[in-house]
Scaffold this active site. Structure first.
Site, PDB file in Angstrom:
ATOM      1  N   PRO A   1      21.996  11.310  36.890  1.00  0.00           N
ATOM      2  CA  PRO A   1      21.657   9.928  36.520  1.00  0.00           C
ATOM      3  C   PRO A   1      20.150   9.794  36.341  1.00  0.00           C
ATOM      4  CG  PRO A   1      23.161   9.984  38.384  1.00  0.00           C
ATOM      5  CD  PRO A   1      22.694  11.391  38.165  1.00  0.00           C
ATOM      6  N   CYS A   2      19.740   9.059  35.330  1.00  0.00           N
ATOM      7  CA  CYS A   2      18.313   8.935  35.003  1.00  0.00           C
ATOM      8  C   CYS A   2      17.703   7.794  35.805  1.00  0.00           C
ATOM      9  CB  CYS A   2      18.143   8.670  33.507  1.00  0.00           C
ATOM     10  SG  CYS A   2      16.425   8.423  33.043  1.00  0.00           S
TER      11      CYS A   2
END
Length: 410
Positions: A146-147
């Site tokens: 996940p960014c």
């Protein structure tokens, strides 16, 4: 087999432009559709599209050759942020042997365990996993981290600056395992996140870890036998002591664009119609309104009074809002699936019936096999599917990675 004629929608997808742009090109003479002898529709002949690089890639594809790529030895894989297994299934089909999968979500972990009892699924926080026992034993690490935003604060400490983010944990796994290659995938928005600074930091950390990063690329799922307009950013990195020996080649595109019909009906993708399954329901008034949206249409195709009722204050705002009250079309790919099929902003209504897509319809548009069953309540199942990497896209990338590791083995 490469089709001879293409519709406006297909050409728009291939070239990555809007139908409106094609209509403008028609008017100004840049690209004029022809009459197709068989059905009298105005369509584009294949010869008209060869001037475009995107079409050349499609017409000169090595897809069939690449289907024959098989591992020349056993390649071991560790996957992080595994979700419901979209990337993992694709890698398995390509020939990788999965040694470990980590995922936080309990329902996704149960999905993985139920479908592949032999897989070593570790449920829990990645920060609590010690990867050192796998040092030197793993060929590839994969995962869609996940960014999260990094805190820059002027320190520029590379690896340390990412501490506290999930990319830091992904990087720590790489550092402890030292695989030959790793694959990271993310949303295309990472390219420009924080004006590009996030990706630049990631590139710096990859270099610091001792890996050569192939220039990141956004892959459009529609080019890889996926009936969905989904885009993902892929990062492939090769350990520096090996990088000079090989060149990574991205997968070739499939020779035609798959559609919603390919997903839900018996044909090229599946050997039967989509199985019956549970699905969300619309409220009564929403059914009454959406029933008036034509196939492939959206809120602007409603009568004005219904537009005002459905859109409320949004009716007066700018922007196309093309996902609202959207009905899919049989002969076009689906729009990108989200974690819920009935969100007002990202509507994905069935092409004929006035209802959201069912769980199995969702899964087929993501190219999951029909025997891959999802665990947890219905909302959790939609979420698992909506967050997944499409299997056929993962399979295509997996073949390219097998080819890379085969080249390294010589």
């Amino acid at each position: 087999m490469i089709p001879e004629y293409y519709t406006i929608a297909q050409v728009a997808d291939i070239l990555g432009i809007s139908k409106e742009t094609l209509r403008r090109w028609d008017k100004n003479g840049k690209l004029i559709p022809q009459r197709n002898d068989s059905n009298q529709y105005r369509m584009y002949h294949r010869s008209q599209l060869t001037q475009f690089e995107e079409a050349q890639l499609l017409f000169n594809s090595d897809w069939e050759k690449e289907l024959a790529i098989k591992p020349t030895k056993d390649y071991k894989l560790v996957e992080l942020f595994a979700g419901a297994g979209g990337l993992a299934i694709g890698m398995e089909k390509a020939g990788f042997e999965t040694v470990l999968l980590n995922e936080l979500d309990k329902h996704a972990c149960q999905t993985l365990r139920n479908n592949r009892p032999q897989w070593n699924v570790i449920q829990g926080d990645i920060s609590q996993i010690d990867f050192k026992p796998y040092y030197g034993q793993i060929d590839i690490v994969t995962g869609g981290f996940p960014c999260q935003a990094f805190s820059y604060a002027g320190h520029k400490r590379g690896f340390e600056d990412a501490r506290g983010t999930l990319f830091f944990e992904f990087a720590r796994a790489i550092k402890e395992i030292q695989p030959k290659v790793f694959l990271a995938e993310n949303v295309r928005g990472l390219l420009n996140h924080d004006n590009g600074r996030t990706l630049e930091t990631i590139k710096g950390i990859i270099d610091e870890l001792g890996y050569f990063l192939v220039e990141p690329r956004v892959l459009k799922a529609i080019f890889y036998q996926v009936p969905q307009k989904r885009e993902r950013l892929f990062l492939v990195a090769i350990r520096k002591d090996l990088a000079k020996k090989v060149i990574f080649k991205w997968p070739s595109p499939y020779q035609r664009i798959m559609t919603v019909k390919d997903a839900l009906k018996k044909g090229a993708l599946y050997n039967c119609d989509v199985p019956k399954s549970q699905g969300m329901k619309y409220p009564k008034r929403k059914i009454e309104i959406l029933s008036q949206v034509p196939e492939g249409g959206y809120w602007r195709d409603l009568p004005d009074e219904l537009q005002r009722e459905y859109m409320m204050k949004s009716y007066f705002l700018g922007g196309g809002k093309t996902g609202i009250a959207r009905r899919l079309a049989w002969n076009e790919p689906s729009l990108t699936l989200t974690c819920s099929p009935a969100q007002k902003q990202t509507e994905r209504c069935h092409p004929e019936e006035t209802r959201p897509l069912t769980v199995r319809e969702y899964a087929r548009i993501q190219t999951f096999p029909d025997d891959w069953l999802f665990s947890g309540p219905m909302g959790a199942q939609y979420k698992q599917i909506g967050n997944a990497v499409p299997i056929n896209l993962a399979y295509a990338v997996g073949r390219s990675l097998i080819r890379l590791l085969n080249d390294l083995s010589f």
